[in-house]
Motif scaffolding. Structure first.
Motif, PDB file in Angstrom:
ATOM      1  N   ALA A 120      34.296  20.650  -7.177  1.00 51.44           N
ATOM      2  CA  ALA A 120      34.536  19.337  -7.784  1.00 51.44           C
ATOM      3  C   ALA A 120      33.237  18.559  -7.951  1.00 51.44           C
ATOM      4  CB  ALA A 120      35.531  18.544  -6.934  1.00 51.44           C
ATOM      5  N   GLU A 121      32.333  18.657  -6.982  1.00 50.60           N
ATOM      6  CA  GLU A 121      31.060  17.950  -7.066  1.00 50.60           C
ATOM      7  C   GLU A 121      30.218  18.493  -8.213  1.00 50.60           C
ATOM      8  OE1 GLU A 121      27.714  15.550  -6.271  1.00 50.60           O
ATOM      9  OE2 GLU A 121      29.845  15.337  -5.802  1.00 50.60           O
ATOM     10  N   ALA A 122      30.157  19.827  -8.367  1.00 52.60           N
ATOM     11  CA  ALA A 122      29.406  20.418  -9.480  1.00 52.60           C
ATOM     12  C   ALA A 122      30.002  19.994 -10.820  1.00 52.60           C
ATOM     13  CB  ALA A 122      29.393  21.939  -9.351  1.00 52.60           C
ATOM     14  N   GLU A 123      31.327  19.982 -10.899  1.00 52.76           N
ATOM     15  CA  GLU A 123      31.992  19.561 -12.145  1.00 52.76           C
ATOM     16  C   GLU A 123      31.649  18.110 -12.474  1.00 52.76           C
ATOM     17  OE1 GLU A 123      36.454  19.649 -14.145  1.00 52.76           O
ATOM     18  OE2 GLU A 123      36.197  20.129 -12.022  1.00 52.76           O
ATOM     19  N   ASP A 156      24.031  26.647 -16.629  1.00 54.22           N
ATOM     20  CA  ASP A 156      23.513  25.535 -15.828  1.00 54.22           C
ATOM     21  C   ASP A 156      24.498  25.123 -14.735  1.00 54.22           C
ATOM     22  OD1 ASP A 156      21.250  25.295 -17.602  1.00 54.22           O
ATOM     23  OD2 ASP A 156      22.607  24.319 -19.016  1.00 54.22           O
ATOM     24  N   ILE A 157      25.749  24.958 -15.110  1.00 52.88           N
ATOM     25  CA  ILE A 157      26.764  24.516 -14.152  1.00 52.88           C
ATOM     26  C   ILE A 157      26.883  25.512 -13.005  1.00 52.88           C
ATOM     27  CG2 ILE A 157      29.213  24.016 -13.845  1.00 52.88           C
ATOM     28  CD1 ILE A 157      29.189  23.204 -16.889  1.00 52.88           C
ATOM     29  N   ASN A 158      26.903  26.794 -13.342  1.00 54.64           N
ATOM     30  CA  ASN A 158      27.100  27.808 -12.311  1.00 54.64           C
ATOM     31  C   ASN A 158      25.839  28.057 -11.483  1.00 54.64           C
ATOM     32  OD1 ASN A 158      29.781  28.124 -13.029  1.00 54.64           O
ATOM     33  ND2 ASN A 158      29.309  29.652 -14.576  1.00 54.64           N
ATOM     34  N   THR A 159      24.668  27.820 -12.071  1.00 49.33           N
ATOM     35  CA  THR A 159      23.439  27.840 -11.284  1.00 49.33           C
ATOM     36  C   THR A 159      23.530  26.810 -10.165  1.00 49.33           C
ATOM     37  OG1 THR A 159      22.065  28.588 -13.136  1.00 49.33           O
ATOM     38  CG2 THR A 159      20.942  27.404 -11.373  1.00 49.33           C
ATOM     39  N   TYR A 160      23.946  25.612 -10.534  1.00 51.72           N
ATOM     40  CA  TYR A 160      24.068  24.522  -9.559  1.00 51.72           C
ATOM     41  C   TYR A 160      25.133  24.831  -8.512  1.00 51.72           C
ATOM     42  CZ  TYR A 160      23.956  19.610  -8.040  1.00 51.72           C
ATOM     43  OH  TYR A 160      23.812  18.454  -7.320  1.00 51.72           O
ATOM     44  N   LEU A 161      26.274  25.363  -8.960  1.00 49.55           N
ATOM     45  CA  LEU A 161      27.375  25.616  -8.039  1.00 49.55           C
ATOM     46  C   LEU A 161      27.025  26.710  -7.034  1.00 49.55           C
ATOM     47  CD1 LEU A 161      30.229  25.205  -7.031  1.00 49.55           C
ATOM     48  CD2 LEU A 161      31.049  26.680  -8.885  1.00 49.55           C
ATOM     49  N   VAL A 162      26.444  27.817  -7.492  1.00 48.92           N
ATOM     50  CA  VAL A 162      26.095  28.898  -6.573  1.00 48.92           C
ATOM     51  C   VAL A 162      25.081  28.419  -5.532  1.00 48.92           C
ATOM     52  CG1 VAL A 162      24.908  31.126  -6.390  1.00 48.92           C
ATOM     53  CG2 VAL A 162      26.677  30.805  -8.107  1.00 48.92           C
TER      54      VAL A 162
END
Length: 277
Positions: A120-123, A156-162
């Motif tokens: 949720a934070e990454a989103e 980008d989103i998944n870089t941040y999430l991982v």
């Protein structure tokens, strides 16, 4: 069995390309690959990731890769290397992101609730877009986005999430390949990526970008929140492939890439088709 066909254009005759050889996932696996309009010179290995790349020489300005896709055997999971916490500038969280991620997970109570909170934070930190400059360009670690929203693609989103998940102590991986929207009849022109987590024996897939694009509300686990089909071709970031004295260092290898005269590797126009879809 299905056939994934990748049509590549914009080539220089005699150009060298790298293309992913594929991987196994819980859904399916690439069992064989052939090329028309070019020749597979060799297969280069990425020893840390357990992946292989096809080193191809183009005969003309176009070529086609044909991947044979077979259903996964019952019980097959993601390769263990997907979850390996490798330290690269694409996956290591900056100190402030690591601290914030641990705090977010702890505040939610840890466990699966902590994963949900970090998703949720990454989103909340991104709006879906394809910016020319990425939020982590020029950095040695994934930076903390402390407020507001930043334009970003699925990469980008998944870089941040991982980076967030791993910093908080969770097993997480970055998987990529192609997604074929149902409304486009098994055709796409770009790669797609998603995140997989493993906690307390449960393996879950997360696709924040699809929830954003389709207006589906808060992200829930699941491979295809948008109707369609996907094929996994690789995982992780920070790849290195060698052939003789030539070394290709890549962020990732999702689509065929052409070698440039200055040692860089460039994306090419593609059309990916999954006729059985």
């Amino acid at each position: 069995m299905r056939q994934l066909r990748i049509e590549v254009s914009g080539l220089q005759p005699g150009a060298h390309l790298l293309a992913p050889a594929g991987m196994c996932s819980p859904e399916d696996a690439v069992t064989a690959t052939t090329v028309t309009g070019g020749e597979i010179i060799t297969v280069a290995l990425e020893p840390e990731l357990g992946l292989a790349a096809l080193w191809i020489e183009a005969a003309g300005t176009r070529l086609t890769l044909n991947h044979i896709i077979a259903p996964a055997p019952i019980g097959q999971g993601y390769p263990e290397a997907v979850f390996a916490p490798r330290v690269t500038r694409y996956t290591a969280a900056a100190a402030d992101l690591a601290e914030a991620s641990r705090a977010t997970a702890a505040k939610a109570g840890g466990g699966r609730a902590g994963i949900d909170a970090l998703v949720a934070e990454a989103e909340a930190r991104f709006t879906y877009d394809h910016p020319e400059a990425r939020f982590n360009d020029g950095t040695e670690a994934v930076p903390y986005l402390s407020c507001g929203t930043t334009p970003g693609s699925c990469v980008d989103i998944n870089t941040y999430l991982v980076a967030s998940l791993r910093a908080a102590g969770y097993e997480a991986g970055y998987v990529y390949g192609y997604f074929f929207p149902a409304e486009k009849g098994g055709v796409t022109h770009d790669m797609h990526c998603w995140v997989v987590t493993r906690h307390a024996g449960a393996v879950l897939d997360w696709d924040i970008a699809h929830h954003m694009k389709a207006g589906l509300g808060p992200t829930k686990p699941g491979l295809n929140p948008r109707p369609g089909w996907r094929v996994a071709l690789g995982h992780s970031m920070g790849h290195c492939y060698r052939r003789g004295e030539t070394t290709a260092r890549l962020k990732l290898l999702a689509e065929p890439m052409q070698a440039g005269p200055d040692g860089t590797w460039q994306k090419l126009p593609i059309t990916a088709r999954l006729p059985a879809a």
